[in-house]
Write a protein that holds these residues in place. Structure first.
Motif, PDB file in Angstrom:
ATOM      1  N   GLY A 263       0.814  -1.207   0.000  1.00 42.83           N
ATOM      2  CA  GLY A 263       0.000   0.000   0.000  1.00 42.83           C
ATOM      3  C   GLY A 263       0.852   1.263   0.000  1.00 42.83           C
ATOM      4  O   GLY A 263       2.086   1.213   0.033  1.00 42.83           O
ATOM      5  N   PHE A 264       0.198   2.375  -0.043  1.00 39.90           N
ATOM      6  CA  PHE A 264       0.832   3.689  -0.055  1.00 39.90           C
ATOM      7  C   PHE A 264       0.492   4.424   1.227  1.00 39.90           C
ATOM      8  O   PHE A 264      -0.642   4.365   1.700  1.00 39.90           O
ATOM      9  N   HIS A 265       1.488   5.128   1.789  1.00 40.11           N
ATOM     10  CA  HIS A 265       1.257   5.915   2.999  1.00 40.11           C
ATOM     11  C   HIS A 265       1.418   7.412   2.776  1.00 40.11           C
ATOM     12  O   HIS A 265       0.567   8.189   3.162  1.00 40.11           O
ATOM     13  N   GLU A 266       2.544   7.815   2.161  1.00 38.17           N
ATOM     14  CA  GLU A 266       2.801   9.246   2.005  1.00 38.17           C
ATOM     15  C   GLU A 266       3.852   9.479   0.935  1.00 38.17           C
ATOM     16  O   GLU A 266       4.625   8.574   0.594  1.00 38.17           O
ATOM     17  N   VAL A 267       3.863  10.698   0.425  1.00 38.47           N
ATOM     18  CA  VAL A 267       4.897  11.123  -0.517  1.00 38.47           C
ATOM     19  C   VAL A 267       5.294  12.549  -0.146  1.00 38.47           C
ATOM     20  O   VAL A 267       4.443  13.369   0.203  1.00 38.47           O
ATOM     21  N   VAL A 268       6.595  12.823  -0.193  1.00 36.75           N
ATOM     22  CA  VAL A 268       7.119  14.153   0.105  1.00 36.75           C
ATOM     23  C   VAL A 268       7.680  14.751  -1.178  1.00 36.75           C
ATOM     24  O   VAL A 268       8.499  14.120  -1.851  1.00 36.75           O
ATOM     25  N   VAL A 269       7.217  15.937  -1.501  1.00 40.48           N
ATOM     26  CA  VAL A 269       7.758  16.681  -2.635  1.00 40.48           C
ATOM     27  C   VAL A 269       8.500  17.868  -2.036  1.00 40.48           C
ATOM     28  O   VAL A 269       7.906  18.685  -1.334  1.00 40.48           O
ATOM     29  N   ARG A 270       9.794  17.946  -2.318  1.00 38.37           N
ATOM     30  CA  ARG A 270      10.621  19.031  -1.779  1.00 38.37           C
ATOM     31  C   ARG A 270      10.986  19.964  -2.916  1.00 38.37           C
ATOM     32  O   ARG A 270      11.637  19.568  -3.876  1.00 38.37           O
ATOM     33  N   GLY A 271      10.521  21.201  -2.802  1.00 38.42           N
ATOM     34  CA  GLY A 271      10.818  22.206  -3.811  1.00 38.42           C
ATOM     35  C   GLY A 271      11.714  23.289  -3.243  1.00 38.42           C
ATOM     36  O   GLY A 271      12.036  23.290  -2.054  1.00 38.42           O
ATOM     37  N   THR A 272      12.093  24.218  -4.067  1.00 39.25           N
ATOM     38  CA  THR A 272      12.977  25.293  -3.614  1.00 39.25           C
ATOM     39  C   THR A 272      12.302  26.207  -2.597  1.00 39.25           C
ATOM     40  O   THR A 272      12.960  26.784  -1.739  1.00 39.25           O
ATOM     41  N   GLU A 273      10.980  26.318  -2.678  1.00 39.14           N
ATOM     42  CA  GLU A 273      10.256  27.213  -1.770  1.00 39.14           C
ATOM     43  C   GLU A 273       9.501  26.484  -0.663  1.00 39.14           C
ATOM     44  O   GLU A 273       8.756  27.111   0.089  1.00 39.14           O
ATOM     45  N   GLY A 274       9.654  25.160  -0.579  1.00 35.79           N
ATOM     46  CA  GLY A 274       8.980  24.448   0.501  1.00 35.79           C
ATOM     47  C   GLY A 274       8.663  23.012   0.168  1.00 35.79           C
ATOM     48  O   GLY A 274       9.104  22.479  -0.852  1.00 35.79           O
ATOM     49  N   HIS A 275       7.894  22.401   1.041  1.00 32.55           N
ATOM     50  CA  HIS A 275       7.524  20.994   0.944  1.00 32.55           C
ATOM     51  C   HIS A 275       6.020  20.845   0.743  1.00 32.55           C
ATOM     52  O   HIS A 275       5.237  21.635   1.271  1.00 32.55           O
TER      53      HIS A 275
ATOM     54  N   VAL B 248       3.486  17.523   1.269  1.00 29.87           N
ATOM     55  CA  VAL B 248       3.419  16.126   1.679  1.00 29.87           C
ATOM     56  C   VAL B 248       1.974  15.669   1.538  1.00 29.87           C
ATOM     57  O   VAL B 248       1.053  16.327   2.030  1.00 29.87           O
ATOM     58  N   VAL B 249       1.785  14.553   0.842  1.00 32.41           N
ATOM     59  CA  VAL B 249       0.454  13.978   0.654  1.00 32.41           C
ATOM     60  C   VAL B 249       0.425  12.660   1.421  1.00 32.41           C
ATOM     61  O   VAL B 249       1.239  11.773   1.171  1.00 32.41           O
ATOM     62  N   TYR B 250      -0.508  12.567   2.376  1.00 30.03           N
ATOM     63  CA  TYR B 250      -0.698  11.375   3.196  1.00 30.03           C
ATOM     64  C   TYR B 250      -1.983  10.680   2.772  1.00 30.03           C
ATOM     65  O   TYR B 250      -3.010  11.341   2.560  1.00 30.03           O
ATOM     66  N   ALA B 251      -1.944   9.359   2.669  1.00 24.70           N
ATOM     67  CA  ALA B 251      -3.174   8.600   2.446  1.00 24.70           C
ATOM     68  C   ALA B 251      -3.987   8.666   3.734  1.00 24.70           C
ATOM     69  O   ALA B 251      -3.456   8.492   4.835  1.00 24.70           O
ATOM     70  N   ALA B 252      -5.276   8.929   3.599  1.00 23.06           N
ATOM     71  CA  ALA B 252      -6.172   9.026   4.756  1.00 23.06           C
ATOM     72  C   ALA B 252      -7.476   8.324   4.399  1.00 23.06           C
ATOM     73  O   ALA B 252      -8.476   8.963   4.095  1.00 23.06           O
TER      74      ALA B 252
END
Length: 159
Positions: free
Chosen positions: A91-103, A105-109
């Motif tokens: 399964g999937f729990h979360e993904v973090v996208v790190r950009g130059t201006e911030g983060h 984060v998408v969590y499965a809920a």
């Protein structure tokens, strides 16, 4: 209520003789989002979206359009889920996208996603520590509300 929505409600009321009420925001979910934002330094916003991209609740800054962000969150959720199941079969729990201006984060809920936005200096470990339980709480709350709705529909059709 926005002027546009009020106008639409008034028009629908005149045409159908029934006023269209303002949708009631999910106060429990919104409360969780606001509390999360207060607890985590550098958190700039949060939202909950259904798996098909519909906005459930948000606490976003004014420069971010909530419905568009909900659609993007649902797309990221679907893509990440597919990637996780293809790569590992789990399964999937979360993904973090790190950009130059911030983060982002998408969590499965459950059948929804919790998306949190944080500045570039945010402590991602702290963000996870605070956000993961919120995602579970939101999933549990929305599942219970959905079950209550189904029970009510069955009761109304039986009677």
């Amino acid at each position: 209520m926005t002027a546009r929505r009020k106008l639409l409600g008034d028009l629908m009321g005149r045409l159908t003789k029934v006023a269209v009420p303002e949708p009631d925001p999910n106060s429990v979910v919104l409360g969780e989002l606001k509390a999360l934002r207060e607890r985590v330094p550098q958190l700039t916003g949060a939202l909950v979206a259904s798996s098909d991209g519909l906005l459930i609740a948000h606490d976003l800054p004014e420069n971010i359009e909530p419905n568009g962000m909900a659609a993007l969150s649902a797309s990221q959720l679907a893509l990440s889920y597919r990637l996780a199941t293809t790569a590992h079969g789990g399964g999937f729990h979360e993904v973090v996208v790190r950009g130059t201006e911030g983060h982002v984060v998408v969590y499965a809920a459950g059948w929804t996603s919790l998306t949190v936005l944080a500045g570039p200096d945010a402590n991602v470990g702290r963000l996870h520590l605070e956000s993961r339980p919120v995602a579970r709480t939101i999933a549990d709350h929305l599942a219970a509300a959905s079950n209550d709705s189904r029970k009510e529909q069955v009761t109304n059709t039986d009677g």
